[in-house]
Design a protein around this motif. Structure first.
Motif, PDB file in Angstrom:
ATOM      1  N   ASN A 102      44.043 -19.468 115.418  1.00 49.53           N
ATOM      2  CA  ASN A 102      45.224 -19.007 116.150  1.00 49.53           C
ATOM      3  C   ASN A 102      46.519 -19.370 115.428  1.00 49.53           C
ATOM      4  O   ASN A 102      47.555 -19.533 116.052  1.00 49.53           O
ATOM      5  CB  ASN A 102      45.228 -19.597 117.561  1.00 49.53           C
ATOM      6  N   ASN A 103      46.472 -19.447 114.100  1.00 51.95           N
ATOM      7  CA  ASN A 103      47.662 -19.887 113.360  1.00 51.95           C
ATOM      8  C   ASN A 103      48.853 -18.950 113.528  1.00 51.95           C
ATOM      9  O   ASN A 103      49.995 -19.380 113.450  1.00 51.95           O
ATOM     10  CB  ASN A 103      47.357 -20.139 111.890  1.00 51.95           C
ATOM     11  N   ASP A 104      48.612 -17.660 113.799  1.00 52.53           N
ATOM     12  CA  ASP A 104      49.739 -16.745 114.008  1.00 52.53           C
ATOM     13  C   ASP A 104      50.600 -17.178 115.190  1.00 52.53           C
ATOM     14  O   ASP A 104      51.817 -16.985 115.173  1.00 52.53           O
ATOM     15  CB  ASP A 104      49.253 -15.309 114.211  1.00 52.53           C
ATOM     16  N   GLU A 105      50.004 -17.773 116.207  1.00 52.34           N
ATOM     17  CA  GLU A 105      50.783 -18.279 117.352  1.00 52.34           C
ATOM     18  C   GLU A 105      51.835 -19.285 116.882  1.00 52.34           C
ATOM     19  O   GLU A 105      52.981 -19.250 117.339  1.00 52.34           O
ATOM     20  CB  GLU A 105      49.872 -18.979 118.365  1.00 52.34           C
ATOM     21  N   TYR A 106      51.430 -20.165 115.995  1.00 51.08           N
ATOM     22  CA  TYR A 106      52.351 -21.182 115.491  1.00 51.08           C
ATOM     23  C   TYR A 106      53.397 -20.571 114.561  1.00 51.08           C
ATOM     24  O   TYR A 106      54.566 -20.950 114.607  1.00 51.08           O
ATOM     25  CB  TYR A 106      51.583 -22.304 114.782  1.00 51.08           C
ATOM     26  N   PHE A 107      52.998 -19.624 113.734  1.00 53.23           N
ATOM     27  CA  PHE A 107      53.957 -18.946 112.865  1.00 53.23           C
ATOM     28  C   PHE A 107      55.002 -18.207 113.696  1.00 53.23           C
ATOM     29  O   PHE A 107      56.201 -18.278 113.413  1.00 53.23           O
ATOM     30  CB  PHE A 107      53.259 -17.970 111.916  1.00 53.23           C
ATOM     31  N   ILE A 108      54.559 -17.492 114.718  1.00 55.17           N
ATOM     32  CA  ILE A 108      55.487 -16.745 115.578  1.00 55.17           C
ATOM     33  C   ILE A 108      56.457 -17.689 116.274  1.00 55.17           C
ATOM     34  O   ILE A 108      57.671 -17.450 116.291  1.00 55.17           O
ATOM     35  CB  ILE A 108      54.701 -15.896 116.609  1.00 55.17           C
ATOM     36  N   ASN A 114      59.811  -8.212 115.843  1.00 55.43           N
ATOM     37  CA  ASN A 114      58.371  -8.165 116.077  1.00 55.43           C
ATOM     38  C   ASN A 114      57.679  -8.785 114.879  1.00 55.43           C
ATOM     39  O   ASN A 114      58.024  -8.487 113.730  1.00 55.43           O
ATOM     40  CB  ASN A 114      57.875  -6.728 116.246  1.00 55.43           C
ATOM     41  N   TYR A 115      56.717  -9.637 115.154  1.00 57.48           N
ATOM     42  CA  TYR A 115      55.899 -10.237 114.103  1.00 57.48           C
ATOM     43  C   TYR A 115      54.779  -9.250 113.798  1.00 57.48           C
ATOM     44  O   TYR A 115      53.944  -8.965 114.648  1.00 57.48           O
ATOM     45  CB  TYR A 115      55.346 -11.572 114.601  1.00 57.48           C
ATOM     46  N   ILE A 116      54.773  -8.706 112.595  1.00 56.65           N
ATOM     47  CA  ILE A 116      53.764  -7.733 112.195  1.00 56.65           C
ATOM     48  C   ILE A 116      52.528  -8.444 111.656  1.00 56.65           C
ATOM     49  O   ILE A 116      51.398  -8.060 111.943  1.00 56.65           O
ATOM     50  CB  ILE A 116      54.317  -6.759 111.123  1.00 56.65           C
ATOM     51  N   GLY A 117      52.747  -9.489 110.879  1.00 54.36           N
ATOM     52  CA  GLY A 117      51.621 -10.243 110.335  1.00 54.36           C
ATOM     53  C   GLY A 117      52.025 -11.058 109.136  1.00 54.36           C
ATOM     54  O   GLY A 117      53.209 -11.214 108.843  1.00 54.36           O
TER      55      GLY A 117
END
Length: 166
Positions: A73-79, A98-101
């Motif tokens: 779930n690292n994208d949660e932390y990046f966002i 918007n966070y695309i990736g």
């Protein structure tokens, strides 16, 4: 004899400068307004070890980027981190992105963001505090392309906000 010593010193000093580690802290944010899509597209690249260290400290986690133990779930932390450290105003109006990736390339992490529904763009105000808390020497270079005009600013911990007018 003196000539040999002087020659040896002149040879060793440059070699020592290459062996001494000197860390540079730099991110690059590229902003492009795509009028046909009515969107501002943003690409940010940062050094993987720096962003990993910052997020691990801020959120008490162990990301382990690019390993088999990488947090799923690292994208949660990046966002969460990017929303906290990066802010945009388009023509004096605050805009959410918007966070695309993301993607990894060598020792870099590339983040892809987008601000939608932008009909016209005359100015972008950017606040960029990425990595400045943990790395006081961090510099964040902002490059933009709007209406065939290119603008660049350099932000850091003491000057984390800039205005680009087109």
């Amino acid at each position: 004899m003196k000539f040999k010593k002087a020659y040896l010193i002149l040879l060793i000093i440059p070699l020592l400068s290459f062996t001494m580690a000197h860390k540079y802290y730099l991110s690059l944010t590229q902003i492009e307004y795509r009028s046909e899509l009515k969107s501002v597209q943003i690409t940010i690249n940062v050094f993987m070890d720096d962003i990993e260290e910052a997020l691990n400290k801020d959120y008490k986690i162990n990301l382990q980027l690019t390993t088999k133990n990488e947090l799923k779930n690292n994208d949660e932390y990046f966002i969460k981190y990017l929303n906290k450290k990066l802010h945009f105003k388009i023509d004096d109006i605050s805009k959410k992105f918007n966070y695309i990736g993301k993607e990894y390339d060598g020792d870099l992490v590339y983040f892809y963001l987008e601000i939608e529904d932008i009909n016209t763009l005359n100015s972008i105000e950017i606040t960029n505090k990425i990595l400045t808390t943990h790395f006081p020497d961090q510099q964040n270079l902002i490059k933009s392309k709007v209406k065939k005009k290119h603008k660049t600013i350099l932000l850091d911990a003491k000057n984390d906000k800039g205005l680009l007018k087109f």
